[in-house]
Design an enzyme around this catalytic site. Structure first.
Site, PDB file in Angstrom:
ATOM      1  N   GLU A  42      37.212  34.705  49.739  1.00 36.32           N
ATOM      2  CA  GLU A  42      37.882  36.006  49.616  1.00 36.32           C
ATOM      3  C   GLU A  42      37.356  36.618  48.333  1.00 36.32           C
ATOM      4  O   GLU A  42      37.698  36.193  47.238  1.00 36.32           O
ATOM      5  CB  GLU A  42      39.407  35.823  49.536  1.00 36.32           C
ATOM      6  CG  GLU A  42      40.146  37.141  49.267  1.00 36.32           C
ATOM      7  CD  GLU A  42      41.597  36.925  48.837  1.00 36.32           C
ATOM      8  OE1 GLU A  42      42.231  35.961  49.303  1.00 36.32           O
ATOM      9  OE2 GLU A  42      42.079  37.713  48.006  1.00 36.32           O
ATOM     10  N   ARG A  46      38.253  43.194  42.169  1.00 36.59           N
ATOM     11  CA  ARG A  46      38.664  43.329  40.765  1.00 36.59           C
ATOM     12  C   ARG A  46      37.501  43.664  39.858  1.00 36.59           C
ATOM     13  O   ARG A  46      37.685  43.963  38.685  1.00 36.59           O
ATOM     14  CB  ARG A  46      39.303  42.036  40.293  1.00 36.59           C
ATOM     15  CG  ARG A  46      40.700  41.949  40.828  1.00 36.59           C
ATOM     16  CD  ARG A  46      41.289  40.615  40.522  1.00 36.59           C
ATOM     17  NE  ARG A  46      42.071  40.224  41.654  1.00 36.59           N
ATOM     18  CZ  ARG A  46      42.852  39.166  41.696  1.00 36.59           C
ATOM     19  NH1 ARG A  46      42.933  38.376  40.663  1.00 36.59           N
ATOM     20  NH2 ARG A  46      43.529  38.921  42.774  1.00 36.59           N
ATOM     21  N   THR A  70      42.353  41.850  47.051  1.00 36.36           N
ATOM     22  CA  THR A  70      42.816  42.900  46.150  1.00 36.36           C
ATOM     23  C   THR A  70      42.542  44.287  46.741  1.00 36.36           C
ATOM     24  O   THR A  70      42.193  45.222  46.023  1.00 36.36           O
ATOM     25  CB  THR A  70      42.188  42.768  44.737  1.00 36.36           C
ATOM     26  OG1 THR A  70      42.043  41.376  44.406  1.00 36.36           O
ATOM     27  CG2 THR A  70      43.085  43.394  43.675  1.00 36.36           C
ATOM     28  N   LYS A 130      50.369  36.873  53.217  1.00 36.08           N
ATOM     29  CA  LYS A 130      50.084  36.188  51.962  1.00 36.08           C
ATOM     30  C   LYS A 130      51.404  36.130  51.196  1.00 36.08           C
ATOM     31  O   LYS A 130      52.032  37.172  50.991  1.00 36.08           O
ATOM     32  CB  LYS A 130      49.036  36.996  51.186  1.00 36.08           C
ATOM     33  CG  LYS A 130      48.847  36.588  49.741  1.00 36.08           C
ATOM     34  CD  LYS A 130      47.767  37.434  49.064  1.00 36.08           C
ATOM     35  CE  LYS A 130      47.623  37.037  47.601  1.00 36.08           C
ATOM     36  NZ  LYS A 130      46.396  37.600  46.994  1.00 36.08           N
TER      37      LYS A 130
END
Ligand code: 3PG
Length: 210
Positions: A42, A46, A70, A130
């Site tokens: 994943e 960021r 993210t 999640k």
């Protein structure tokens, strides 16, 4: 095909949360994960180079189940799907993000931390969430408590997972897979310590297989 990706995450049971600066680092890191027996990544948005890393891995390492992490906006959903992300992870629940991913036919794992967020996710047709940040919202005990009223929902606990507590999550039936950065710590990436990343990955893979 969306179901295949979720099945692959569930088969490997581990989702390394990756922060890399760009395509080269992404490719090196993916190689290190594969060498440890884990063709899953994943790659988070960021860093400015996150998208390039996703594109590089998706193009050249087609055996790796590469997703984007993210992801918080609809524009990012479009960008990561264009780059070749096969699944999308979000730290929280945005209906707009979920719907756009669904329009693309790409599985999306929204972050949840409360029963109300779980109910909102269920309303959107989500069946894998999640749990984030897993250690802060109660760890394995939270998954037991949350899964009682929501049978059938599967969790990818992420946030504060380590080699030490990984097994406590993986032994819970509602846990599809466990996510985290402990295998791929940014300091290891910065040092180019691919061997240590491979070692941590192989340890986690061995633990997940038991
Ligand atoms: C994430 O966004 O999934 C987290 O930053 C991963 O959490 P961890 O760094 O505590 O593993």
């Amino acid at each position: 095909q969306a179901g295949d990706v979720v099945a692959a995450l569930g088969a490997h049971r581990l989702v390394p949360v990756v922060v890399v600066d760009g395509a080269d680092e992404g490719a090196r890191l993916a190689d290190a994960l594969v060498a440890g027996g884990l063709p899953v990544a994943e790659i988070t948005l960021r860093t400015a180079g996150g998208i390039d890393a996703i594109r590089a891995v998706a193009r050249t390492q087609t055996d790796v189940v590469v997703g984007a992490g993210t992801v918080t906006t609809v524009d990012q959903v479009d960008a990561v799907v264009d780059a070749g992300a096969r699944y999308i992870v979000s730290p929280g629940l945005s209906a707009a993000v979920v719907r756009r991913a669904q329009e693309h036919g790409v599985p999306v794992l929204p972050g949840v931390a409360t029963p109300s967020e779980i109910m909102a996710a269920l309303d959107l047709g989500i069946d894998v969430v999640k749990l984030f940040p897993a250690s802060v919202v109660g760890g394995p005990a939270a998954i037991k408590a949350f899964s009682a009223p929501f049978p059938g929902l599967r969790f990818v606990p992420t946030g504060g997972v380590s080699a030490a507590n990984l097994g406590d999550y993986l032994r819970l039936a509602p846990v599809l897979a466990v996510g985290g950065s402990w295998m791929v710590e940014k300091s290891l990436v910065a040092q180019g310590d691919w061997a240590e990343i491979t070692r941590r990955t192989a340890d986690a893979v061995a633990l997940a297989a038991t």
